[in-house]
Design an enzyme around this catalytic site. Structure first.
Site, short mmCIF file in Angstrom:
data_model
loop_
_atom_site.label_atom_id
_atom_site.label_comp_id
_atom_site.label_asym_id
_atom_site.label_seq_id
_atom_site.Cartn_x
_atom_site.Cartn_y
_atom_site.Cartn_z
N ASP A 235 13.37 68.47 -51.47
CA ASP A 235 12.38 69.40 -50.91
C ASP A 235 12.78 70.84 -51.27
O ASP A 235 13.86 71.29 -50.92
CB ASP A 235 12.37 69.20 -49.38
CG ASP A 235 11.32 70.05 -48.69
OD1 ASP A 235 10.68 70.87 -49.37
OD2 ASP A 235 11.17 69.90 -47.47
N GLU B 49 7.81 68.51 -52.86
CA GLU B 49 8.63 67.42 -52.33
C GLU B 49 8.52 66.17 -53.20
O GLU B 49 7.42 65.81 -53.62
CB GLU B 49 8.12 67.01 -50.94
CG GLU B 49 8.43 67.95 -49.83
CD GLU B 49 7.68 67.51 -48.58
OE1 GLU B 49 8.04 66.47 -48.01
OE2 GLU B 49 6.71 68.21 -48.21
MG MG Z 1 9.58 72.64 -48.86
#
Ligand code: MG
Lengths: 87, 410
Positions: B9, B112
């Site tokens: 992420d 992500e």
């Molecule tokens: Mg993020």
């Protein structure tokens, strides 16, 4: 060296293998005069992909005002723009 | 060797991507180190905060907050307009680096990814991956490691930025259960409120609640979050699921709209952005959806229509959106408009079948050139005459691209 990131008009060569080399460029200096600077030697070539944006980085040598200067130039592939990067 | 799932992420993605881009172009300010945010137009009251720096967060700036509110909380906030082309480039490059580590990579959203990999030492791999992304692309990521997607995702959320976390089954009690229940994936604002009413404040408390009780209270969603709270999830990492499901755009109007001329201008301004994003993704839509919210007592309506032939043409989408709007509008005052397109296909396939229709090709070329001008010189470069003197921006709203959610993949 200081980061300048000043865009210039460039004449460059793209060889048969797609390798791009700067030859000479033109820029307007602080004195509002047009300067033509020749790239005497390419000392190093590198590539970066920061933020997914490809740029070629060249460490070059030019003779400016009768003295040898080593500095860096950048070529941005997405826009075909040349910059004096660090001097 | 054991099979592991990694969740990668990007940290404050839009903001750090812009920061790196600016630095690469010689800026002497790193947006990540000052109070800054990505959002709509600073000079207008419209637009919302899409991402913020840590300093901005400390000053009380929140994602999703209207700009004027954010500026009230933090008057020195530097606001940069979003640049979706840059985000897609960063997203693609991040994906391609992750794909050098494993063949099984799923893009879960613009910033992500899930990665599945059988290996001996997942921590070393994660650090290598994190460092490669930083060295090559210039931004930091968080990585969560576990044995399923849910735990990997919860793991990457633990402490930010630039961190690797494991969240294995035997770590759930210590690392996940003490967290407030709203930090669990799929517990939104409404669910959180319900849970708190019943005294369920932490993920651990939710995990220990009777599943039948949750099921009574909120049906299948109750069962789902109970499983998540217990770290249970068996959804597979799906390759190539980068397809966007829909593109939506909506805006709150600065005044009550009760006249068809203004309503049509707002719908047109939203459509402009939706169609631009559609074309930028090289896609066509089969379904057009329009919605509005009333000014008082909430409430609102929406309607959608399936098209016979897919389109990416601004005018076509606008025409259908207006037809739908006229069908559902009771002429009461409106404060919020939304336009959305779904059932997307790639445009290439379509292009071939309509190749001989000269006019359509012309329209597509025109749209494409308008898009290029707007991306390069700003959205105000070219505008329709109907917007002149209307006081309404010709392109409006906070665009939203919907990637498939984890639940829809279970
Ligand atoms: Mg993020």
């Amino acid at each position: 060296m200081k980061i300048l990131m000043k865009s210039v008009d460039m004449i460059c060569v793209s060889n048969k293998d797609g390798k791009i080399s700067p030859i000479k460029y033109k820029f307007v200096g602080k004195d509002e005069q047009i300067h033509i600077v020749k790239i005497n030697k390419i000392l190093e070539r590198n590539e970066e992909r920061l933020a997914g944006n490809r740029m070629y980085i060249y460490k070059v040598m030019s003779v400016i005002n009768n003295s040898k200067r080593v500095y860096e130039m950048k070529y941005e592939l997405a826009t075909c723009k040349w910059y004096i990067y660090k001097m | 060797m054991k099979k592991y799932i990694f969740h990668i992420d990007a940290n404050s993605a839009y903001l750090s991507w812009q920061a790196v881009y600016d630095l690469q172009h010689g800026s002497n300010i790193d947006l990540r180190n000052i109070a800054s945010a990505i959002g709509g137009d600073k000079s207008k009251r419209k637009g919302i905060i899409l991402a913020k720096s840590l300093k901005a967060k400390k000053a009380g700036v929140k994602t999703g907050q209207p700009l004027f509110e954010a500026l009230r909380a933090c008057p020195k906030l530097t606001i940069v307009s979003p640049n979706y082309q840059l985000y897609m480039a960063c997203s693609d490059e991040m994906m391609s680096i992750i794909q050098t580590f494993s063949e099984k990579v799923e893009r879960f959203s613009v910033d992500e990814c899930f990665m599945e990999l059988s290996c001996k030492d997942p921590l070393t791999i994660a650090y290598q991956l994190k460092n490669t992304i930083y060295k090559t692309l210039g931004f930091t990521v968080n990585i969560g490691i576990s044995t399923n997607k849910l735990l990997a995702k919860m793991g990457s959320e633990l402490e930010k930025p630039n961190k690797v976390h494991t969240l294995f089954e035997d770590e759930i009690m210590e690392k996940m259960w003490p967290l407030p229940v709203n930090e669990l994936f799929m517990v939104g604002r409404a669910t959180n409120k319900k849970l708190r009413k019943y005294g369920i404040n932490t993920i651990g408390q939710l995990a220990k609640t009777d599943i039948e009780f949750l099921s009574l209270m909120m049906k299948s969603h109750g069962r789902l979050i109970w499983h998540y709270a217990n770290g249970l999830d068996s959804s597979p990492v799906k390759k190539d699921s980068r397809k966007i499901k829909g593109i939506g755009n909506s805006t709150t109007t600065p005044f009550d709209v009760d006249d068809i001329r203004y309503a049509s201008l707002f719908i047109l301004s939203l459509t402009e952005m939706v169609a631009l994003r559609l074309r930028a993704n090289n896609m066509m839509c089969h379904v057009v959806h329009v919605s509005y919210h009333r000014a008082s007592q909430g409430g609102g309506q929406g309607r959608q229509r399936k098209l016979i032939t897919p389109t990416d043409n601004t005018n076509t989408i606008y025409k259908i959106a207006m037809e739908l709007f006229k069908e559902i509008w009771d002429e009461g005052p409106i404060r919020h408009f939304g336009v959305r397109v779904t059932m997307l296909n790639t445009a290439e396939i379509y292009q071939k079948s309509i190749f001989d229709e000269k006019n359509l090709e012309k329209k597509r070329r025109l749209n494409k050139h308008i898009d290029l001008l707007r991306v390069k010189y700003g959205s105000q470069t070219i505008k329709r005459a109907s917007f002149i003197e209307s006081g309404i921006k010709n392109i409006n709203g906070g665009i939203h691209e919907e990637y498939p959610m984890m639940t829809s993949l279970l």
